[in-house]
Design an enzyme around this catalytic site. Structure first.
Site, PDB file in Angstrom:
ATOM      1  N   HIS A 153       0.740  -1.264   0.196  1.00 15.41           N
ATOM      2  CA  HIS A 153       0.016  -0.120   0.003  1.00 15.41           C
ATOM      3  C   HIS A 153       0.881   1.435   0.005  1.00 15.41           C
ATOM      4  CE1 HIS A 153      -3.713   2.184   1.494  1.00 15.41           C
ATOM      5  NE2 HIS A 153      -2.678   3.074   1.691  1.00 15.41           N
ATOM      6  N   GLU A 154       1.914   1.368   1.009  1.00 11.71           N
ATOM      7  CA  GLU A 154       2.814   2.468   0.933  1.00 11.71           C
ATOM      8  C   GLU A 154       3.696   2.434  -0.438  1.00 11.71           C
ATOM      9  OE1 GLU A 154       1.869   4.319   2.973  1.00 11.71           O
ATOM     10  OE2 GLU A 154       0.770   3.009   4.090  1.00 11.71           O
TER      11      GLU A 154
END
Length: 183
Positions: A153-154
């Site tokens: 996600h990051e």
């Protein structure tokens, strides 16, 4: 101290920017990354998060605080408050990943997205990432399960990709063939 007012919100164009590599790890860069980590720590402390109105988060990428730098922080605690994962990564790169996929059954959320967006976000079940830490040392992170999801996600944020870009428009709540939920 970073607070919710410092979090860049969708649809700000910064969130769609593929951010630049960090060429030199200077004091400012280290300080910025430490502040990002500190937000995560504070946001998971019930008293601090209530006092400052912080939404809880386990990961934060530099573009989410308006920085054009390839760096991210992850901080995750267990049920008893023990630290499970604590990373500050500069210029992370995916070295390998599994073929099998996973997803969070309840979908994903994001500090930069104020509304809930229903849908499954399929991620690799396991991922191996190399990066540089705040001391200029090479590090390798082997992640599976929840950590793998958070890390991906990051990493997406560093390339201007939002979690909802990965939700299937036709069948948003349908697991892909072979994908298993995060345990």
């Amino acid at each position: 101290m970073l607070t919710m007012k410092d979090i860049v919100r969708d649809p700000d164009p910064m969130l769609r920017t593929k951010v630049a590599e960090v060429e030199y790890i200077d004091e400012e860069t280290v300080s910025e990354l430490k502040e990002m980590r500190e937000y995560l720590v504070n946001s998971q402390d019930p008293d601090t998060s209530e006092k400052y109105g912080l939404r809880p988060g386990v990961g934060l990428a530099a573009p989410q605080v308006g920085l054009n730098k390839r760096m991210l922080a992850i901080y995750m605690e267990g049920d008893e408050g023990e630290v499970l994962h604590d990373y500050m990564l500069i210029n992370p790169k995916v070295k390998s990943h599994s073929v099998t996929e996973t997803y969070l059954p309840g979908g994903e959320g994001c500090l930069s997205v104020d509304e809930e967006i229903p849908g499954l976000v399929h991620r690799y079940q396991r991922i191996r990432v190399t990066a540089t830490d705040i001391h200029g040392e090479s590090v390798e992170v082997k992640a599976k399960g929840m950590l793998a999801v958070v890390l991906q996600h990051e990493l997406d944020h560093l390339d201007g990709i939002m979690f909802y870009d990965r939700i299937d428009d036709e069948l948003p709540m349908e697991p892909k063939n072979g994908a298993t939920p995060v345990e």
